[in-house]
Design an enzyme around this catalytic site. Structure first.
Site, PDB file in Angstrom:
ATOM      1  N   GLU A 151      -2.421  15.319   5.294  1.00  0.00           N
ATOM      2  CA  GLU A 151      -2.375  15.390   3.831  1.00  0.00           C
ATOM      3  C   GLU A 151      -3.448  14.429   3.359  1.00  0.00           C
ATOM      4  OE1 GLU A 151      -2.433  14.778   0.770  1.00  0.00           O
ATOM      5  OE2 GLU A 151      -0.464  14.846  -0.184  1.00  0.00           O
ATOM      6  N   GLU A 204     -11.362  12.621  -0.665  1.00  0.00           N
ATOM      7  CA  GLU A 204     -10.827  11.488   0.094  1.00  0.00           C
ATOM      8  C   GLU A 204     -11.308  11.495   1.545  1.00  0.00           C
ATOM      9  OE1 GLU A 204      -6.603  11.285  -0.316  1.00  0.00           O
ATOM     10  OE2 GLU A 204      -6.685  10.759  -2.442  1.00  0.00           O
TER      11      GLU A 204
END
Length: 692
Positions: free
Chosen positions: A144, A153
C-alpha cells in the site's frame, strides 16, 4: 533529551528558538497522518482482504508455501490479513520507526508474532539470503504505497527493486494492477487556480485593466499535483470535453520500471471548447481477473454513485495543461500522460506522439516565480473579481486627495487598486526577493513602474528614507502573507502596523480597521474520521494505533486547531456563529493578553465534532471580508465556506470517544486567549455537561 529548533513565527514575523522533545517530529507526523483515515476506509480494507485471500489460495493451489512480503505495512493490518488467510509467513516492512514499533505491538496483541516479522527498513535496503532479512524470495507481494497521484510516494522504484531483489518471478501481487484515468475539461474556476486573469477596476476615468506579464501567461505552472475532493466541485463549474480515458496501467505482478514514459490516447472531443484542465484518478484491481476493484472515481464516473466511499488519504487529481488550447467537437485529438518515477503530467497533441520522443518531455516547472509565491487558492483569490470589487469599493471610501498609501501584504494587487482609484503616492513592501521581482514585472507591464514604489525589506525595518520622507496617511493590507497557515496568522499585519507607527501621519487610516475571530460548532459529514479511533478493523484489534495517535495529539496538538479547506468537507452548523475576539488595527498591539470565555448553545441536533474558526476583516465600518462562512447557514445548517482560504478546525475530544451519545450536552464552553508577546492564540473548547 531536549533540542532547540529555530522556527519563523508566522504571526509576529520573528525567528524563535523553541525547546522541543527530540521526538517532536515523530509526534507531529503521527498526529497529522492519515493512518486513522486509512483504517476507516472500509472499502479499501474489504477489497484488500478479498484480494489477499484470493492470492494466498492461488499459491496454495499450486502446492507452494505462501511467503508474503508486505511493503509499507503501517499497522501491520495487511500482514495480519495474509496470515489469517493462510499465509505461512509474512515479512512486514515499515521504514517509519514509531510505526514499526507500533506494528510489532499490534501483531503481538493479535497473536501473530510467530508468523509475522516486522522489519524497520526502507524496502530498498532489505536483503535476502541466509544472513539477510528474508531467508528467500517471497511469492506474494502486498503493498500500500500509493498516494492520490498513485506514484507520488515512490511506488515505482519500490516495486522495481522488489521484483529485482525480493520476490519470485511468478509472484502474486495485491493489488495486481492499477489503471490511471483522465478526463479533459474546460473550467474557468479551476483554470483560475493556475493563471492570473485580467483584473478590472472601475475608476472615475473609466475602467482600468490590470494585465498579467507575458511570462505568467506562458508559464506552465507549479510542478506539483493539485489534489482535491473532486466530488465537492459542482458539475456546473466545468464542461466535459472528453470521455473518461484509461491512460495507462501498471501490472504489479511483473517487473515494473521507474523510467520516464509517456502514454497517448486518441479521443474525439464531445464538445467544442478550451482544453484547460485534466481531471484524473485511478483504480486498483486486487486480482488478475479484475473482479475485486477499488476505485477513486468521482461520483459522475461511478457505476453506482450511492456506494461512493469517502476517503481523504486518496483523492482525485487536477492537472493543468501548460497552455489552454481550443478543441473542436468531433475533430480527433490526442491526450498524452507523461510520468517519471514520482510525478505525472499531461499534454494535448494533434497526433499520437512517437513513444520514444515524448517519454522524456521535461516536466513543467514554474519559471515566472508567481506559482512559487502564490499557491492555487491564492491564484483563485486574486482572480475573484467580486472580491476585488469589494476591496475597491472600500478603498473609494477611505482614499482622499493627496493620500500616501503603504501596502503591506505578500504579492498583493491592492497597491495597484489604490493607484487607479486616485492615491497620490503608493508604496508597497515585499519581504522576499521573489515577490519583489514578481511585483516589479507586474507593475512594468501595466506601466506603473514609475507610479508605485516597491520596497524590498521586512516592513519592521522601514525607514523614513524608504518612504521618501513622507508620512503614510493610509496603511493597506488584505491581509495576506505566504507564511500563514492558520487564519489568525495574518494578524502579522497588526504587528506590522505597530512597528510602522512612527511612519503614520496623525489621523492615518488603517484598512482593514479591525479584525475579529469567529467560531461555530459543526457536525462533519466525513472529516471527523481522520481524528476518530478505529478500535477494531476487519476483526483485528488496532487500539494500540488509536492510543499512539492520541498520545501524539496530546503531545503538542491537543489544544491546537488545524487548517482545512472546508469547501471540500461538508458540515452542518449546530450552533450560531459567534464572535470570539476582536482586534483593533487602528491601535498598536496591547501589551496584555486578550481572553474570551463563553458558551455556545447548540441549536440543532447532531454530533458535535468540533469548532470551526475563521477571521473576518472590517475594511471600513460598512464593509467586511470573511475568510470563513460566506452565507448564513441554511435551515438544515449546511455551511458555505470561503473557497480561497483554509479554516481552522478544533476537534473536540469527544470526536476521539465513540461512547459520547448523539444527543448529549447541549452547549459548548470555550476559553480563547491571544498572547501579544508570542502571537499565539490558545484555545480550549469542550462539551458542557448541562445534564448534570
Amino acid at each position: 533529551m531536549k533540542v532547540f529548533c529555530g522556527r519563523a513565527n508566522p504571526t509576529t514575523g520573528s525567528l524563535e528558538w523553541l525547546e522541543e522533545d527530540e521526538h517532536y517530529d515523530y509526534h507531529q507526523e503521527i498526529a497529522r497522518s492519515s493512518y486513522a483515515d486509512m483504517l476507516h476506509d472500509k472499502d479499501r480494507n474489504i477489497k484488500y482482504y478479498q484480494g489477499i485471500r484470493a492470492a494466498v489460495s492461488r499459491v496454495k493451489d499450486r502446492g507452494q508455501k505462501a511467503l508474503v512480503l508486505d511493503i509499507g505495512t503501517g499497522t501491520g493490518l495487511l500482514s495480519m490479513m495474509a496470515v489469517t488467510a493462510g499465509a505461512d509467513f509474512c515479512y512486514a516492512i515499515e521504514v517509519f520507526k514509531p510505526m514499526a514499533e507500533a506494528a510489532v505491538k499490534i501483531v503481538e496483541r493479535n497473536g501473530f508474532s510467530d508468523k509475522i516479522k516486522v522489519i524497520n527498513k526502507h524496502s530498498t535496503e532489505v536483503t535476502v539470503g541466509p544472513d539477510g532479512d528474508l531467508p528467500c524470495r517471497a511469492n506474494i507481494l502486498i503493498t500500500e504505497l500509493f498516494d492520490t497521484e498513485l506514484i507520488g510516494e515512490g511506488a515505482l522504484p519500490s516495486y522495481e527493486h522488489a521484483h529485482k531483489h525480493l520476490v519470485q518471478e511468478d509472484c502474486e501481487a495485491v493489488p495486481h494492477r492499477a489503471t490511471v484515468y483522465a478526463q479533459l475539461v474546460e473550467s474557468r474556476r479551476m483554470w483560475s487556480w493556475n493563471k492570473l486573469f485580467p483584473v478590472r477596476v472601475r475608476t472615475s476615468l473609466g475602467e482600468q485593466v490590470i494585465v498579467p506579464p507575458s511570462e505568467l501567461e506562458r508559464c506552465p505552472g507549479a510542478p506539483s499535483v493539485c489534489d482535491i475532493q473532486l466530488n465537492q466541485v459542482s458539475p456546473a463549474d466545468f464542461t466535459v470535453l472528453s470521455d473518461v480515458l484509461p491512460m495507462f496501467s501498471v501490472d504489479f505482478s511483473k517487473q515494473v520500471s521507474s523510467s520516464a514514459a509517456c502514454h497517448s490516447r486518441q479521443f474525439v472531443p464531445l464538445a467544442s471548447g478550451q482544453a484547460q484542465v485534466v481531471l484524473s484518478w485511478w483504480d486498483i484491481e486486487m486480482d488478475p481477473e479484475g473482479k475485486i476493484k477499488c476505485t477513486m472515481a468521482p461520483f459522475w464516473a461511478q457505476t453506482d454513485p450511492q456506494e461512493l466511499q469517502w476517503r481523504d488519504h486518496w483523492m482525485q487529481c487536477v492537472y493543468f495543461l501548460p497552455q489552454e488550447e481550443p478543441v473542436v467537437q468531433g475533430s480527433p485529438r490526442c491526450l498524452v500522460a507523461h510520468h517519471d518515477d514520482y510525478c505525472v503530467w499531461y499534454s494535448l497533441q494533434r497526433t499520437s506522439p512517437d513513444e520514444n520522443d515524448s517519454a522524456y518531455q521535461v516536466r513543467p516547472v514554474c519559471d515566472c516565480q508567481a506559482h512559487l509565491l502564490w499557491n492555487r487558492p491564492r491564484f483563485g483569490e486574486i482572480n475573484d473579481q467580486d472580491r476585488t470589487d469589494h476591496y475597491a469599493q472600500a478603498l473609494r471610501t477611505v482614499l482622499l486627495p493627496g493620500s500616501v498609501c503603504l501596502c503591506v501584504s505578500d504579492g498583493s494587487l491592492l497597491s495597484m487598486l489604490a493607484h487607479h482609484l486616485g492615491a497620490e503616492q503608493v508604496f508597497t513592501v515585499e519581504s522576499s526577493v521573489a515577490s519583489y521581482r514578481l511585483m516589479k514585472r507586474i507593475f512594468k507591464v501595466n506601466h506603473l513602474e514609475d507610479k508605485i514604489s516597491v520596497i524590498n525589506k521586512r516592513p519592521e525595518l522601514l525607514t523614513a528614507a524608504d518612504l521618501e520622507g513622507k508620512k503614510v496617511s493610509l496603511l493597506l493590507g488584505e491581509p495576506f502573507f505566504t507564511t500563514s497557515l492558520l487564519p489568525w496568522h495574518n494578524l502579522y499585519f497588526w504587528y506590522v502596523r505597530t512597528s510602522v507607527d512612527q511612519h503614520l501621519a496623525p489621523g492615518a487610516v488603517v484598512m482593514p480597521q479591525a479584525a475579529s475571530l469567529h467560531a461555530v460548532i459543526v457536525e462533519f459529514r466525513d472529516l471527523w474520521r481522520i481524528r476518530s479511533p478505529c478500535g477494531d478493523c476487519e476483526g483485528f484489534d488496532v487500539h494500540i494505533m488509536d492510543d499512539m495517535i492520541k498520545h501524539s495529539l496530546d503531545f503538542r496538538e491537543s489544544r491546537e486547531a488545524e487548517p482545512h479547506p472546508l469547501w471540500e468537507y461538508p458540515c452542518r452548523s449546530l450552533s450560531k456563529p459567534q464572535e470570539i475576539l476582536t482586534f483593533d488595527f487602528q491601535q498598536p498591539i496591547p501589551q496584555q493578553p486578550m481572553q474570551s470565555k463563553g458558551t455556545m448553545e447548540l441549536t440543532r441536533p447532531g454530533k458535535s465534532h468540533g469548532a470551526v474558526l475563521w477571521m473576518e476583516y472590517q475594511l471600513t465600518p460598512d464593509s467586511t471580508i470573511s475568510t470563513g462562512l460566506i452565507n448564513p447557514a441554511e435551515d438544515k445548517g449546511d455551511c458555505c465556506w470561503n473557497p480561497h482560504c483554509k479554516q481552522a478546525v478544533y476537534f473536540l475530544s469527544t470526536t476521539l470517544d465513540l461512547r459520547v451519545p448523539l444527543n448529549g450536552p447541549r452547549s459548548v464552553s470555550y476559553v480563547v486567549e491571544f498572547h501579544p508577546l508570542t502571537g499565539d492564540i490558545t484555545m480550549e473548547f469542550r462539551l458542557a455537561d448541562t445534564l448534570s
